[in-house]
Motif scaffolding. Structure first.
Motif, mmCIF file in Angstrom:
data_model
loop_
_atom_site.group_PDB
_atom_site.id
_atom_site.type_symbol
_atom_site.label_atom_id
_atom_site.label_comp_id
_atom_site.label_asym_id
_atom_site.label_seq_id
_atom_site.Cartn_x
_atom_site.Cartn_y
_atom_site.Cartn_z
ATOM 1 N N VAL A 33 0.851 -1.190 0.000
ATOM 2 C CA VAL A 33 0.000 0.000 0.000
ATOM 3 C C VAL A 33 0.885 1.238 0.000
ATOM 4 C CG1 VAL A 33 -1.760 1.317 1.251
ATOM 5 C CG2 VAL A 33 -1.795 -1.188 1.315
ATOM 6 N N ALA A 34 0.579 2.161 -0.907
ATOM 7 C CA ALA A 34 1.216 3.475 -0.899
ATOM 8 C C ALA A 34 0.106 4.514 -0.946
ATOM 9 C CB ALA A 34 2.147 3.639 -2.097
ATOM 10 N N VAL A 35 0.165 5.462 -0.019
ATOM 11 C CA VAL A 35 -0.800 6.558 0.004
ATOM 12 C C VAL A 35 -0.019 7.839 -0.260
ATOM 13 C CG1 VAL A 35 -2.500 7.831 1.359
ATOM 14 C CG2 VAL A 35 -2.302 5.340 1.611
ATOM 15 N N LEU A 36 -0.546 8.629 -1.172
ATOM 16 C CA LEU A 36 0.118 9.849 -1.625
ATOM 17 C C LEU A 36 -0.727 11.063 -1.279
ATOM 18 C CD1 LEU A 36 0.768 8.469 -5.215
ATOM 19 C CD2 LEU A 36 2.242 8.214 -3.222
ATOM 20 N N ALA A 37 -0.106 12.075 -0.709
ATOM 21 C CA ALA A 37 -0.786 13.340 -0.432
ATOM 22 C C ALA A 37 -0.478 14.303 -1.566
ATOM 23 C CB ALA A 37 -0.320 13.924 0.898
ATOM 24 N N LYS A 38 -1.525 14.790 -2.216
ATOM 25 C CA LYS A 38 -1.368 15.760 -3.297
ATOM 26 C C LYS A 38 -1.354 17.145 -2.659
ATOM 27 C CE LYS A 38 -3.541 12.977 -6.856
ATOM 28 N NZ LYS A 38 -2.687 13.249 -7.998
ATOM 29 N N ARG A 39 -0.278 17.878 -2.868
ATOM 30 C CA ARG A 39 -0.115 19.144 -2.173
ATOM 31 C C ARG A 39 0.074 20.323 -3.124
ATOM 32 N NH1 ARG A 39 5.220 19.978 -2.415
ATOM 33 N NH2 ARG A 39 6.557 18.184 -2.692
ATOM 34 N N GLY A 40 -0.503 20.214 -4.317
ATOM 35 C CA GLY A 40 -0.363 21.289 -5.298
ATOM 36 C C GLY A 40 -1.392 22.383 -5.140
ATOM 37 N N SER A 41 -1.319 23.343 -6.024
ATOM 38 C CA SER A 41 -2.271 24.449 -5.995
ATOM 39 C C SER A 41 -3.456 24.200 -6.915
ATOM 40 C CB SER A 41 -1.570 25.752 -6.394
ATOM 41 O OG SER A 41 -1.019 25.630 -7.695
ATOM 42 N N VAL A 42 -3.405 23.123 -7.720
ATOM 43 C CA VAL A 42 -4.501 22.817 -8.651
ATOM 44 C C VAL A 42 -5.222 21.549 -8.227
ATOM 45 C CG1 VAL A 42 -5.105 22.284 -11.047
ATOM 46 C CG2 VAL A 42 -3.346 23.996 -10.555
ATOM 47 N N VAL A 43 -4.488 20.452 -8.021
ATOM 48 C CA VAL A 43 -5.092 19.171 -7.647
ATOM 49 C C VAL A 43 -4.820 18.925 -6.167
ATOM 50 C CG1 VAL A 43 -5.205 16.707 -8.108
ATOM 51 C CG2 VAL A 43 -4.732 18.296 -9.981
ATOM 52 N N LEU A 44 -5.891 18.689 -5.410
ATOM 53 C CA LEU A 44 -5.798 18.507 -3.966
ATOM 54 C C LEU A 44 -6.375 17.148 -3.599
ATOM 55 C CD1 LEU A 44 -7.530 21.914 -3.238
ATOM 56 C CD2 LEU A 44 -5.067 21.531 -3.365
ATOM 57 N N GLY A 45 -5.901 16.559 -2.514
ATOM 58 C CA GLY A 45 -6.478 15.301 -2.050
ATOM 59 C C GLY A 45 -5.437 14.216 -1.901
ATOM 60 N N THR A 46 -5.861 12.974 -2.158
ATOM 61 C CA THR A 46 -4.966 11.832 -1.994
ATOM 62 C C THR A 46 -5.120 10.862 -3.161
ATOM 63 O OG1 THR A 46 -6.617 10.607 -0.726
ATOM 64 C CG2 THR A 46 -5.039 11.918 0.535
ATOM 65 N N ALA A 47 -4.093 10.049 -3.325
ATOM 66 C CA ALA A 47 -4.130 8.911 -4.243
ATOM 67 C C ALA A 47 -3.604 7.723 -3.459
ATOM 68 C CB ALA A 47 -3.268 9.161 -5.477
ATOM 69 N N ALA A 48 -4.073 6.535 -3.809
ATOM 70 C CA ALA A 48 -3.609 5.335 -3.116
ATOM 71 C C ALA A 48 -3.434 4.208 -4.123
ATOM 72 C CB ALA A 48 -4.596 4.924 -2.034
ATOM 73 N N LEU A 49 -2.341 3.476 -3.968
ATOM 74 C CA LEU A 49 -2.064 2.282 -4.765
ATOM 75 C C LEU A 49 -2.068 1.094 -3.814
ATOM 76 C CD1 LEU A 49 1.024 3.623 -6.734
ATOM 77 C CD2 LEU A 49 -1.313 3.417 -7.580
ATOM 78 N N ARG A 50 -2.723 0.028 -4.247
ATOM 79 C CA ARG A 50 -2.739 -1.208 -3.462
ATOM 80 C C ARG A 50 -2.420 -2.354 -4.412
ATOM 81 N NH1 ARG A 50 -4.513 -2.935 1.437
ATOM 82 N NH2 ARG A 50 -5.219 -5.082 1.577
ATOM 83 N N VAL A 51 -1.457 -3.172 -4.033
ATOM 84 C CA VAL A 51 -1.075 -4.340 -4.815
ATOM 85 C C VAL A 51 -1.335 -5.552 -3.926
ATOM 86 C CG1 VAL A 51 0.779 -5.511 -6.049
ATOM 87 C CG2 VAL A 51 0.621 -3.011 -6.122
ATOM 88 N N PRO A 60 -10.180 26.122 -8.209
ATOM 89 C CA PRO A 60 -10.815 26.513 -6.960
ATOM 90 C C PRO A 60 -12.030 25.632 -6.675
ATOM 91 C CG PRO A 60 -11.401 28.081 -8.668
ATOM 92 C CD PRO A 60 -10.455 27.080 -9.288
ATOM 93 N N VAL A 61 -12.018 25.011 -5.512
ATOM 94 C CA VAL A 61 -13.017 24.014 -5.137
ATOM 95 C C VAL A 61 -14.440 24.564 -5.206
ATOM 96 C CG1 VAL A 61 -13.787 22.513 -3.260
ATOM 97 C CG2 VAL A 61 -11.344 22.720 -3.767
ATOM 98 N N ALA A 62 -14.624 25.806 -4.795
ATOM 99 C CA ALA A 62 -15.979 26.383 -4.799
ATOM 100 C C ALA A 62 -16.580 26.400 -6.208
ATOM 101 C CB ALA A 62 -15.956 27.794 -4.224
ATOM 102 N N LEU A 63 -15.728 26.532 -7.220
ATOM 103 C CA LEU A 63 -16.216 26.551 -8.599
ATOM 104 C C LEU A 63 -16.295 25.157 -9.217
ATOM 105 C CD1 LEU A 63 -14.315 29.655 -10.009
ATOM 106 C CD2 LEU A 63 -16.709 29.516 -9.289
ATOM 107 N N THR A 64 -15.368 24.285 -8.843
ATOM 108 C CA THR A 64 -15.303 22.976 -9.506
ATOM 109 C C THR A 64 -16.132 21.892 -8.823
ATOM 110 O OG1 THR A 64 -13.307 22.362 -8.288
ATOM 111 C CG2 THR A 64 -13.003 23.455 -10.432
ATOM 112 N N ARG A 65 -16.397 22.024 -7.529
ATOM 113 C CA ARG A 65 -17.158 20.983 -6.819
ATOM 114 C C ARG A 65 -18.522 20.718 -7.462
ATOM 115 N NH1 ARG A 65 -16.847 21.415 -0.728
ATOM 116 N NH2 ARG A 65 -14.845 20.440 -1.098
ATOM 117 N N PRO A 66 -19.269 21.741 -7.911
ATOM 118 C CA PRO A 66 -20.558 21.450 -8.551
ATOM 119 C C PRO A 66 -20.431 20.628 -9.842
ATOM 120 C CG PRO A 66 -20.461 23.751 -7.892
ATOM 121 C CD PRO A 66 -19.084 23.174 -7.688
ATOM 122 N N LEU A 67 -19.240 20.607 -10.443
ATOM 123 C CA LEU A 67 -19.023 19.852 -11.683
ATOM 124 C C LEU A 67 -18.645 18.393 -11.428
ATOM 125 C CD1 LEU A 67 -16.971 22.534 -13.627
ATOM 126 C CD2 LEU A 67 -19.424 22.046 -13.819
#
Length: 162
Positions: free
Chosen positions: A84-102, A122-129
Motif C-alpha cells: 500500500v502506498a498513500v500519496l498526499a497531493k499538495r499542489g495548488s490545482v489538484v488537492l487530495g490523496t491517491a492510493a495504490l494497493r497491490v 478553486p473548489v468552490a467553482l469545480t465541486r458542482p461539476l
C-alpha cells in the motif's frame, strides 16, 4: 471526487509494486504528464511531481508518500500481504490523496487497485461539476491502469529477491 480502478495483473505483487512505485516509470502511461522525483528514498517520504502540460501550458501536481507498506511474495494462503502506498497531493490545482494497493492473489499474480480522492482548485467553482467529471475521470484512470498492466506484463520477468 473519488474514482477507483482495479485490474488483475499476471505478475507477482513485488514485481508489480516495483514498477508502479517507480514514479518516473508512470510517465509513459499518463497522457500529457511527465513524472519526476524530487526526493527518492524508495519508500516512505518519497516526493515527486507530475507535470501536466499542453503546448507548454500546464500545472504541477506535487505529491508526498505518506504511507508505505511493500507487498510480500507468495499467495495470501502462504501469509503474503498487500503493498500500500498513500500519496498526499499538495499542489495548488489538484488537492487530495491517491492510493495504490497491490494485493497478492497467487505467487505469480495480483490485483492492482488505484484510487484517487481529489478536488480541483478553486473548489468552490469545480465541486458542482464533480458529477459530470466522475465518469471521464474514471475512464481516464482506467486507461492509465490498463496501460501500466500491459507494460508490466510485457516486461521481462524480474527475479524476486530471496
Amino acid at each position: 471526487m473519488r474514482v477507483v480502478v482495479e485490474a488483475r495483473v499476471r505478475r507477482s505483487a513485488p514485481v508489480v509494486w516495483r514498477h508502479v512505485t517507480d514514479w518516473p516509470w508512470q510517465s509513459a502511461s499518463i497522457p500529457l504528464t511527465r513524472v519526476s522525483t524530487t526526493r527518492r528514498t524508495g519508500g516512505p517520504h518519497d516526493s515527486f511531481v507530475g507535470r501536466t502540460a499542453v503546448l507548454g501550458a500546464g500545472f504541477d501536481d506535487p505529491m508526498d508518500v505518506v504511507r508505505w507498506q511493500e507487498p510480500t511474495a507468495g499467495a495470501p494462503a502462504d501469509g503474503a500481504r498487500a503493498g500500500v502506498a498513500v500519496l498526499a497531493k499538495r499542489g495548488s490545482v489538484v488537492l487530495g490523496t491517491a492510493a495504490l494497493r497491490v494485493e497478492p492473489l497467487t505467487a505469480g499474480s495480483c490485483t492492482l487497485v488505484w484510487g484517487e480522492d481529489v478536488e480541483v482548485a478553486p473548489v468552490a467553482l469545480t465541486r458542482p461539476l464533480t458529477p459530470l467529471l466522475r465518469v471521464p475521470a474514471w475512464w481516464g484512470l482506467r486507461a492509465v491502469v490498463t496501460d501500466m498492466v500491459r507494460r508490466v506484463e510485457a516486461a521481462t520477468p524480474e527475479p524476486l529477491e530471496p
